[in-house]
Design a protein around this motif. Structure first.
Motif, PDB file in Angstrom:
ATOM      1  N   PHE A   1     -10.842 -25.298 -26.327  1.00 32.46           N
ATOM      2  CA  PHE A   1      -9.910 -25.616 -27.405  1.00 32.46           C
ATOM      3  C   PHE A   1     -10.357 -26.840 -28.217  1.00 32.46           C
ATOM      4  CE2 PHE A   1      -7.754 -23.343 -23.974  1.00 32.46           C
ATOM      5  CZ  PHE A   1      -7.589 -22.140 -24.657  1.00 32.46           C
TER       6      PHE A   1
ATOM      7  N   ALA B   1     -14.938 -19.893 -18.461  1.00 37.66           N
ATOM      8  CA  ALA B   1     -14.019 -19.447 -17.408  1.00 37.66           C
ATOM      9  C   ALA B   1     -14.384 -20.148 -16.111  1.00 37.66           C
ATOM     10  CB  ALA B   1     -14.111 -17.942 -17.232  1.00 37.66           C
TER      11      ALA B   1
ATOM     12  N   LEU C   1      -8.111 -19.577 -20.431  1.00 38.61           N
ATOM     13  CA  LEU C   1      -8.898 -18.985 -21.515  1.00 38.61           C
ATOM     14  C   LEU C   1      -8.048 -18.746 -22.747  1.00 38.61           C
ATOM     15  CD1 LEU C   1     -10.833 -16.491 -19.268  1.00 38.61           C
ATOM     16  CD2 LEU C   1     -11.927 -18.175 -20.751  1.00 38.61           C
ATOM     17  N   ILE C   2      -6.733 -18.904 -22.588  1.00 37.06           N
ATOM     18  CA  ILE C   2      -5.818 -18.672 -23.711  1.00 37.06           C
ATOM     19  C   ILE C   2      -4.965 -19.907 -23.914  1.00 37.06           C
ATOM     20  CG2 ILE C   2      -4.154 -17.546 -22.154  1.00 37.06           C
ATOM     21  CD1 ILE C   2      -3.174 -15.898 -24.513  1.00 37.06           C
TER      22      ILE C   2
ATOM     23  N   LEU D   1     -18.255 -16.999 -21.394  1.00 38.45           N
ATOM     24  CA  LEU D   1     -17.986 -15.599 -21.725  1.00 38.45           C
ATOM     25  C   LEU D   1     -17.851 -15.474 -23.242  1.00 38.45           C
ATOM     26  CD1 LEU D   1     -15.133 -14.994 -19.117  1.00 38.45           C
ATOM     27  CD2 LEU D   1     -17.546 -14.401 -18.847  1.00 38.45           C
ATOM     28  N   TYR D   2     -18.373 -14.378 -23.780  1.00 40.30           N
ATOM     29  CA  TYR D   2     -18.210 -14.135 -25.217  1.00 40.30           C
ATOM     30  C   TYR D   2     -16.765 -13.727 -25.516  1.00 40.30           C
ATOM     31  CZ  TYR D   2     -23.216 -14.283 -26.137  1.00 40.30           C
ATOM     32  OH  TYR D   2     -24.505 -14.700 -26.267  1.00 40.30           O
ATOM     33  N   GLU D   3     -16.241 -14.218 -26.625  1.00 43.22           N
ATOM     34  CA  GLU D   3     -14.953 -13.718 -27.083  1.00 43.22           C
ATOM     35  C   GLU D   3     -15.125 -12.254 -27.496  1.00 43.22           C
ATOM     36  OE1 GLU D   3     -13.457 -16.097 -30.297  1.00 43.22           O
ATOM     37  OE2 GLU D   3     -13.064 -17.829 -29.015  1.00 43.22           O
TER      38      GLU D   3
ATOM     39  N   ARG E   1     -16.135 -18.819 -24.545  1.00 41.43           N
ATOM     40  CA  ARG E   1     -15.202 -19.690 -23.830  1.00 41.43           C
ATOM     41  C   ARG E   1     -15.661 -19.824 -22.381  1.00 41.43           C
ATOM     42  NH1 ARG E   1      -9.187 -18.317 -26.399  1.00 41.43           N
ATOM     43  NH2 ARG E   1     -10.027 -17.780 -28.448  1.00 41.43           N
TER      44      ARG E   1
END
Lengths: 80, 302
Positions: free
Chosen positions: B185, B228, B146-147, B212-214, B226
């Motif tokens: 991304f 998950a 997620l990052i 999922l919402y940021e 994003r």
């Protein structure tokens, strides 16, 4: 440059909620205790903050899944 | 591990799905055992899994070794995993290319590593440690994130390719992770897949996930989301399309594992996904055959 130290800071950001909160509010203060190279400090300051919070929450969810997982001798429980 | 003569599709063993898996063993080609779940298992549990191996091929996977790290793999953990693999007479093994700990900090999952030369070299060193300890050559698998890992100098495909080049390891291709990372991304998943050494892929993982919402404070744009990865949602249609694409691009046979948790009530859905995966592989193989025939005819006509 210290790749192992950089990973330690990153792992701590993922699982230590107090450290992460401090980092997001005052990154210089949070990172002061680590002997990071200037480039590493810049890389951490430029971190994808939305991703950091989302990944951290996801790791907590995965940690609380039912299975126990392997055990590391002598390591503290570092769940955030 | 022996070279496969045919594609195989199976599921992951779990306590909840165990009874249904045993009742439907004739509908599966293979079952994956998550070794991390068994390090504290009593002997009788290991014996029951070993007896299953008499009726069905097993594959063995670990997510928590933390292979892609500038730190060495934890020796005690590697010993625990090795003990389980030996108790189960494992003839194959796969691990995730992530880091799961650093110093005293246990992440509890395979996090995406900073994509640097240091972690390429670290992964290579850890791969050699695992090979020496277990006597098995582990397949190395991409992970969802997620990052965008900070400090990265290489894109994901280049980073993985360098590790696979240095280790000569087989690749575990997690197609949901590829799909999710591409979504998160903003690139095409096939762009990532095209940059991998697909000829090294032996195993494929399929799973689902959720949007999922940021967090609003740091959101890149309004209502940004994003993906998950998880093992509770169904496999998206696009992921089956990626399986079809890979099956057309690579000639070798695959072991495809659907990673899903659940219980008896969900097993029909899981079996349906096994069937969809078989169809996607067959469709990809058919595309490759047509392409090969067309190329052959083209050469004949020149």
């Amino acid at each position: 440059m210290s790749a192992p130290l950089f990973e330690i800071v990153l792992a701590r950001l993922y699982i230590d909620v107090e450290f992460r909160t401090l980092f997001l509010a005052d990154p210089d203060k949070a990172l002061a205790e680590y002997d990071l190279a200037p480039e590493e400090v810049q890389n951490l300051k430029a971190i994808d903050k939305a991703g950091l919070l989302m990944a951290s929450q996801n790791f907590i969810r995965l940690q609380t899944r039912s299975h126990g997982g392997p055990h590391r001798e002598g390591q503290p429980d570092s769940k955030a | 591990m022996m070279k496969q003569n045919s594609d195989r599709v199976g599921v992951t063993w779990s306590e909840g799905l165990g009874p249904a898996i045993l009742r439907n063993i004739d509908k599966l080609d293979v079952v994956q055992i998550n070794v991390d779940d068994l390090v504290h298992a009593p002997t009788r549990k290991l014996e029951s899994i070993r007896s299953m191996a008499a009726n069905l091929p097993l594959t063995f996977h670990s997510s928590l070794l933390g292979v892609a790290s500038a730190h060495l793999v934890d020796g005690a953990m590697l010993q625990q995993i090795t003990n389980v693999l030996k108790a189960l007479n494992a003839d194959n093994f796969s691990v995730d290319l992530g880091f799961a700990r650093a110093g005293i900090y246990e992440i509890g999952a395979a996090a995406a590593s900073p994509r640097t030369i240091a972690t390429v070299d670290g992964a290579t060193r850890n791969f050699e440690m695992i090979t020496a300890a277990t006597g098995l050559v582990p397949a190395l698998g991409n992970v969802a994130t997620l990052i965008n890992p900070p400090g990265s100098k290489l894109d994901e495909a280049t980073w993985i390719s360098q590790i696979l080049f240095q280790t000569k390891a087989p690749m575990l291709l997690d197609l949901y992770s590829a799909y999710a990372n591409a979504f998160n991304f903003a690139y095409e998943p096939t762009k990532f897949l095209k940059d991998l050494p697909l000829e090294q892929v032996t195993t494929i993982h399929l799973s689902g996930g959720q949007l999922l919402y940021e967090p609003q404070t740091y959101s890149t744009f309004r209502e940004a989301k994003r993906l998950a990865s998880n093992e509770t949602h169904s496999i998206p249609r696009d992921v089956f399309k990626l399986l079809e694409w890979v099956s057309a691009e690579a000639a070798q046979k695959f072991t495809v594992i659907i990673e899903r948790e659940g219980d008896d009530s969900e097993f029909p859905d899981l079996l349906n996904e096994v069937q969809q995966a078989r169809k996607a592989i067959e469709s990809g193989r058919a595309t490759a055959r047509r392409k090969s025939q067309a190329e052959f005819l083209g050469e004949m006509l020149q």
